[in-house]
Each structure stands twice: as C-alpha cells, then as structure tokens.
Design a protein around this motif. Structure first.
Motif, PDB file in Angstrom:
ATOM      1  N   VAL A   6      16.569  25.627 -12.811  1.00  0.00           N
ATOM      2  CA  VAL A   6      16.425  25.341 -14.176  1.00  0.00           C
ATOM      3  C   VAL A   6      16.838  23.615 -12.595  1.00  0.00           C
ATOM      4  O   VAL A   6      17.691  22.490 -13.273  1.00  0.00           O
ATOM      5  CB  VAL A   6      17.699  25.319 -14.191  1.00  0.00           C
ATOM      6  N   SER A   7      17.059  24.251 -11.360  1.00  0.00           N
ATOM      7  CA  SER A   7      17.283  22.473 -10.846  1.00  0.00           C
ATOM      8  C   SER A   7      17.125  22.333  -9.138  1.00  0.00           C
ATOM      9  O   SER A   7      16.678  24.317  -8.882  1.00  0.00           O
ATOM     10  CB  SER A   7      19.191  22.965 -10.678  1.00  0.00           C
ATOM     11  N   GLU A  18      13.264  21.175 -17.198  1.00  0.00           N
ATOM     12  CA  GLU A  18      13.303  21.653 -18.100  1.00  0.00           C
ATOM     13  C   GLU A  18      13.035  23.698 -18.113  1.00  0.00           C
ATOM     14  O   GLU A  18      12.209  23.938 -17.255  1.00  0.00           O
ATOM     15  CB  GLU A  18      12.420  21.399 -19.106  1.00  0.00           C
ATOM     16  N   ARG A  57      17.164  17.978 -12.286  1.00  0.00           N
ATOM     17  CA  ARG A  57      16.690  19.190 -13.229  1.00  0.00           C
ATOM     18  C   ARG A  57      15.721  18.766 -14.141  1.00  0.00           C
ATOM     19  O   ARG A  57      14.566  18.537 -14.252  1.00  0.00           O
ATOM     20  CB  ARG A  57      17.008  18.302 -14.456  1.00  0.00           C
TER      21      ARG A  57
END
Length: 370
Positions: free
Chosen positions: A196-197, A333, A331
């Motif tokens: 997610v990052s 999705e 970031r």
C-alpha cells in the motif's frame, strides 16, 4: 502428449542464447522452430545451430500469420515488449513475455487489453513460479506454516557493464525493473497481499557511467503493520538472498533468484525447536516455465502468471520510479492479490548445458571486462 507447441524466439540476446533456447530442449511438449532477429550473424549462426528458420523484425507480422508457430517468447529490451506482445496476441499467437511485462503503466494496460481480446494466452516469464524450492516456499507461506508474516528483507546485486544494453537505457533497463522484480515478486507471493506504500532511495557510483541510479533500496508497506525491504544494484559484487520472518518461523533463502546448471535454490527454516535445511537439486528453470506454459496451452488452462500478475509488479516498479524522482512516499490504491501459485506448477526438468560466455553470438558481455 504427442502435440508440441511451436515457439519463435523474438530477440536473440543473452537470455535467449544462454537459457531459453537450450532449455526448451528439456521439454516434451515444446519445440523451437523460429528466431526473430535483426542481426545477420545471429540469423545465420543461431538458425544453423538449432536447425530453425530466421525471420527479420520487418517480417514479424508475416511470421505470426504463417501458420508455422503457435507461440512466441519475447525477450527484447523491456521498452520494446509491448509492440511484439500486442501484435502476437492480436494474431491469436500465445505469448511468453520476459519480465517486467512493459516499461510503463500505459503499456501494461495495452497488454492487458490485448490479452482480454485475444483467444491466445499470455504468460509473464516468472521462471521461479515453476521452480520447486520457490513454489514450496510460496505455498507454505500462504498456508500459514510460518505463522503471520511480519517482515521480508532481500539483497540482489551484481556488476553490470555499462556497454551492455542494460547499462544505458534508463530506469526501465536498470536494476529495479531487472533485478528488483525478483524480490518484489517473491514478497508479493509470500505475503499473499499487495503493498500500500512505496519509498525508494537511489545512489550513483561516480566511477560508473550508468544513466540511472545504479543502487536502489526500496521499502514497501503492507496492511497489518508489515514491512518489506529490498536492495538491488548493478555496481556491487554478486549477492542474492532473502529472509522472511513470521510469528512461528523464519526462513532464509540463498541462492534464491538466479539460474544455471549448478544453481539449486535452497532455504533454511528456523523455529524455536531448531533449524531445518531444505535443499533442492538444480533444475532447468527456463525448460520448466516453457513446459508449464505449453501444458496450459494444450489443456486450455489459463496460466497463473498472467498479465494481471505482471501488472501488479509493474505498478510497484512505477511507484519506485516516482519515489526516486520525488523523494516522497508513494501511496498505492488497495489491490486484490493475484492468483496464488499452486504446488503442481513445480517441475523438475534436468538442466541443459549453457553456452560459455565466449560462445554467445553478437552479445556485449553483461559482466564488466577485467
């Protein structure tokens, strides 16, 4: 099976000559029948060596329509993958495409769209998805044998000559898409979840002539306070390993990403009650993936490492590039994980003999000359 899938190799570079073309001989359901190249020496010598027909790049569409092939193995430089993959899929020809699948998200989407339209199959050449030790680690991790997985760290490095095609074609030919794809793909399949990052730091050795960051460290964040890190480099000595830490056990794998007649991927499992060594004999990783893909074609079964699997890696590689440029955390999705690797994907074909470096035809050596 009596029918064999007929392959054309698109580009006769090092990976084709060193590994794919010898490896296909280990299969019982595949055969090499054609080579696409713009190099007259390769056209003459490789075609003669393998008893196959050579086609020029401007004859590619004619080859696709000839009825002489069922599939292509695309091993061009990364930024050229899309054109050759899409044209083959549009012609109803199956495609085994080297990783990374493309050199941009836009091109990745073009390939996905072509895959959806086509009645042919696309597989990204994640050879380790058919390698016994790797398949065992993936399936055990997803089964929960190591407990809740909390961290992953990896190093994959080598010396690469600037004169090699990888050394001067920018980020998408550099260490992150080339070598970083291996730890990235491994951790995604071990965790069974998408990051997610993304945050990356790159450096450039002032004594080297690369036009990109030659050493890059990447940190990936996952849900549940889990973290993964890997470092890849074109400017250090060879190193390859990863460590996966769970709440029940940890595993350390080395060698874990490379291939060759002497390379048997192995791992050490550590628990509170002791240490277990898991060793595996060398296999022909390129023969394995070709045997698997041809079997998928013959049995009309969609391959596991399809376009979506390739795209999930691609979106992280794109985020690494953006993080290097901006210095910021990128970031991502949330994304649904790809199809899991299954234990029956592992093959154990004996390694083929590889040509020596000085036997490769019209190839600038990957390793720097001493």
């Amino acid at each position: 099976m009596t029918k064999k899938i007929r392959y054309a190799v698109v580009a006769g570079g090092q990976i084709s000559q060193q590994a794919f073309m010898p490896g296909i001989s280990r299969t019982d359901n595949s055969e090499l029948v054609a080579l696409v190249t713009g190099d007259p020496a390769k056209a003459s010598k490789l075609a003669g060596l393998y008893g196959i027909r050579a086609w020029r790049y401007d004859e590619y569409d004619a080859l696709l329509a000839s009825g002489e092939i069922d599939a292509v193995y695309v091993a061009t430089p990364n930024f050229l993958h899309t054109d050759y993959v899409v044209r083959a899929l549009n012609a109803g020809i199956h495609v085994l495409c080297e990783k990374p699948m493309a050199a941009s998200l836009e091109d990745g989407r073009r390939i996905i769209e072509a895959e959806a339209r086509s009645n042919a199959y696309l597989m990204i050449a994640y050879r380790l998805h058919n390698e016994p030790a790797t398949v065992e680690m993936f399936t055990r991790a997803r089964r929960g044998d190591f407990g809740k997985l909390m961290s992953f760290t990896s190093t994959f490095t080598q010396q690469v000559a600037e004169a090699n095609s990888r050394g001067h074609n920018g980020y998408w030919a550099g260490p992150v898409p080339d070598m970083g794809t291996y730890p990235l793909n491994a951790l995604r399949n071990l965790f069974g979840e998408e990051p997610v990052s993304v945050y990356a730091i790159g450096t450039r050795d002032p004594d080297r002539g690369f036009n990109f960051d030659d050493t890059v460290a990447v940190t990936l964040g996952f849900s549940g306070n889990r973290v993964a890190q890997f470092t890849c480099s074109y400017a250090t000595e060879k190193s390859e390993s990863f460590t996966l830490v769970g709440t029940k056990a940890s595993i350390h794998a080395t060698p874990c990403f490379m291939f060759g007649p002497e390379v048997g991927i192995s791992y050490t499992e550590t628990r509170a009650d002791g240490v277990t060594e898991h060793t595996f004999d060398p296999v022909d990783q390129f023969g394995n993936e070709t045997q698997y893909f041809s079997n998928c074609i013959l049995t009309k079964q969609r391959p596991e490492a399809d376009g979506r699997e390739g795209y999930l890696d691609l979106r992280v590689l794109d985020a690494v590039e953006r993080s290097l440029a901006s210095g910021q955390v990128i970031r991502l999705e949330p994304a649904k994980p790809a199809q899991a690797v299954s234990s029956d994907q592992a093959y154990r074909l004996a390694p083929a003999d590889e040509p020596a470096p000085d036997e490769l035809i019209s190839v600038i050596p990957q390793q720097p000359m001493s």
